[in-house]
Design a protein around this motif. Structure first.
Motif, PDB file in Angstrom:
ATOM      1  N   VAL A 128      10.252   7.683  -2.802  1.00 54.11           N
ATOM      2  CA  VAL A 128      11.405   8.575  -2.664  1.00 54.11           C
ATOM      3  C   VAL A 128      10.952  10.028  -2.729  1.00 54.11           C
ATOM      4  N   ARG A 129      10.036  10.328  -3.639  1.00 57.32           N
ATOM      5  CA  ARG A 129       9.544  11.705  -3.749  1.00 57.32           C
ATOM      6  C   ARG A 129       8.782  12.123  -2.494  1.00 57.32           C
ATOM      7  N   VAL A 130       8.003  11.212  -1.942  1.00 62.20           N
ATOM      8  CA  VAL A 130       7.290  11.515  -0.701  1.00 62.20           C
ATOM      9  C   VAL A 130       8.272  11.856   0.410  1.00 62.20           C
ATOM     10  N   LEU A 131       9.329  11.053   0.555  1.00 66.99           N
ATOM     11  CA  LEU A 131      10.328  11.316   1.590  1.00 66.99           C
ATOM     12  C   LEU A 131      11.040  12.643   1.336  1.00 66.99           C
TER      13      LEU A 131
ATOM     14  N   ILE B 165       0.859  -1.178   0.000  1.00 69.83           N
ATOM     15  CA  ILE B 165       0.000   0.000   0.000  1.00 69.83           C
ATOM     16  C   ILE B 165       0.893   1.224   0.000  1.00 69.83           C
ATOM     17  N   GLY B 166       0.733   2.084  -0.992  1.00 64.36           N
ATOM     18  CA  GLY B 166       1.588   3.266  -1.095  1.00 64.36           C
ATOM     19  C   GLY B 166       0.775   4.492  -1.419  1.00 64.36           C
ATOM     20  N   ILE B 167       1.461   5.604  -1.567  1.00 57.87           N
ATOM     21  CA  ILE B 167       0.827   6.860  -1.962  1.00 57.87           C
ATOM     22  C   ILE B 167       1.076   7.051  -3.437  1.00 57.87           C
ATOM     23  N   SER B 168       0.014   7.173  -4.195  1.00 60.38           N
ATOM     24  CA  SER B 168       0.144   7.327  -5.639  1.00 60.38           C
ATOM     25  C   SER B 168       0.615   8.717  -5.981  1.00 60.38           C
ATOM     26  N   ASP B 169       1.378   8.814  -7.080  1.00 59.19           N
ATOM     27  CA  ASP B 169       1.784  10.147  -7.522  1.00 59.19           C
ATOM     28  C   ASP B 169       0.779  10.735  -8.498  1.00 59.19           C
ATOM     29  N   GLY B 170      -0.282   9.973  -8.771  1.00 57.96           N
ATOM     30  CA  GLY B 170      -1.372  10.499  -9.578  1.00 57.96           C
ATOM     31  C   GLY B 170      -1.081  10.599 -11.051  1.00 57.96           C
TER      32      GLY B 170
ATOM     33  N   ILE C  88       9.815  15.244  -0.148  1.00 54.60           N
ATOM     34  CA  ILE C  88       8.875  16.319   0.183  1.00 54.60           C
ATOM     35  C   ILE C  88       8.811  16.526   1.697  1.00 54.60           C
ATOM     36  N   LEU C  89       8.649  15.431   2.442  1.00 53.42           N
ATOM     37  CA  LEU C  89       8.521  15.541   3.897  1.00 53.42           C
ATOM     38  C   LEU C  89       9.797  16.084   4.530  1.00 53.42           C
ATOM     39  N   GLU C  90      10.960  15.624   4.066  1.00 51.52           N
ATOM     40  CA  GLU C  90      12.221  16.126   4.606  1.00 51.52           C
ATOM     41  C   GLU C  90      12.404  17.606   4.267  1.00 51.52           C
ATOM     42  N   HIS C  91      12.017  17.986   3.050  1.00 53.88           N
ATOM     43  CA  HIS C  91      12.162  19.385   2.646  1.00 53.88           C
ATOM     44  C   HIS C  91      11.251  20.281   3.474  1.00 53.88           C
ATOM     45  N   LEU C  92      10.013  19.872   3.650  1.00 57.75           N
ATOM     46  CA  LEU C  92       9.079  20.666   4.446  1.00 57.75           C
ATOM     47  C   LEU C  92       9.524  20.770   5.903  1.00 57.75           C
ATOM     48  N   ALA C  93      10.120  19.699   6.421  1.00 58.20           N
ATOM     49  CA  ALA C  93      10.557  19.691   7.822  1.00 58.20           C
ATOM     50  C   ALA C  93      11.622  20.738   8.091  1.00 58.20           C
TER      51      ALA C  93
END
Length: 280
Positions: free
Chosen positions: A23-26, A5-10, A28-33
């Motif tokens: 990888v893109r999700v990580l 189960i993952g997050i789709s990039d649409g 994004i989260l690291e950049h926002l943090a």
């Protein structure tokens, strides 16, 4: 039956892998943090260099899952409950090394030379915190944890060049400019001019000034605030430096800029290292 189960990039593209989306999700989260304020979608797209459509889809999924919050101005921020997990999984130095090592390995493989990461100590000397050693029989190597002088080493000079001038004044007032080799710069005026040159062009070069037979090129690593927090050095022996000089400059600058990006530094902010060589 097990399923992932993952997050789709649409994107709807079956060729876009789950791993790439993860990888893109990580990223994004690291950049926002690391951001002090929420970012608009256009800022995320520019900073991370992701496609706008897939970035929007990922952000929508992250908001729906509660990892990211969106404000009334359609700006995004990581949820406070998750900030520390992506900002400081351990102390800063551990995170720095974790981000840097894969990038350093690429630089080592591309140049065939040793790649070293160093940070500045309170004394304004530099301390080696990570390395990827050249596979060549004749190579440069140094032990981790070693302290190298701020005024005479290629890594120390990069860090010194980006240090508050008042602290540099104090450092030079208390530090005898001892020659490590006949080529070491020991004149304070000449050293100050060199530090200014390093700050302007974005990298430092040392040829047999700290150790006979050793040469290196180092560039600064910036954090999200534009502060220099480390330096990357491509180190070699003098016999190979003449022919490898330009490639080493490019590799050191590229590695430093990539690590900076992983730490949340925004490209184009005017502080990333450059790679145009000038004589001095």
């Amino acid at each position: 039956m097990n399923k992932m189960i993952g997050i789709s990039d649409g994107s709807g593209d079956p060729g876009v892998s789950t791993v790439k989306s993860a990888v893109r999700v990580l990223d994004i989260l690291e950049h926002l943090a690391h951001q002090g304020e929420p970012l608009a979608l256009r800022d995320l797209v520019r900073n991370l260099k992701f496609p706008k459509s897939s970035t929007f889809a990922l952000m929508r999924s992250l908001v729906s899952r509660g990892y990211v919050v969106r404000d009334r101005n359609d700006r995004y921020a990581i949820h406070p409950a998750f900030r520390d997990a992506f900002l400081r999984p351990s102390r800063f130095e551990d995170r720095l090394v974790a981000y840097a090592m894969p990038i350093m390995e690429v630089a080592r493989d591309a140049t065939g030379e040793t790649v070293i990461l160093a940070v500045q100590e309170a004394t304004l000397d530099a301390r080696l915190v990570a390395k990827c050693v050249s596979p060549q029989p004749l190579r440069w190597d140094s032990e981790l944890g070693k302290m190298v002088p701020g005024y005479a080493s290629v890594m120390g000079r990069v860090l010194l060049a980006h240090t508050d001038p008042a602290r540099v004044d104090e450092y030079l007032a208390r530090t005898p400019l001892h020659p490590f080799t006949p080529r070491t710069i020991t004149d304070e005026g000449e050293l100050r001019a060199l530090l200014e040159d390093i700050r302007r062009r974005g990298y430092s070069i040392v040829e047999e000034e700290y150790a006979l037979g050793g040469c290196g090129v180092a560039a600064p690593v910036f954090d999200a605030d534009g502060t220099v927090v480390a330096t990357v050095d491509i180190a070699t022996i003098v016999q190979r430096f003449a022919t490898a000089r330009e490639a080493m400059i490019q590799a050191a600058v590229a590695a430093a800029n990539e690590i900076s990006a992983r730490l949340g530094h925004r490209p184009g902010a005017g502080t990333e290292a450059g790679a145009s060589e000038e004589t001095h």
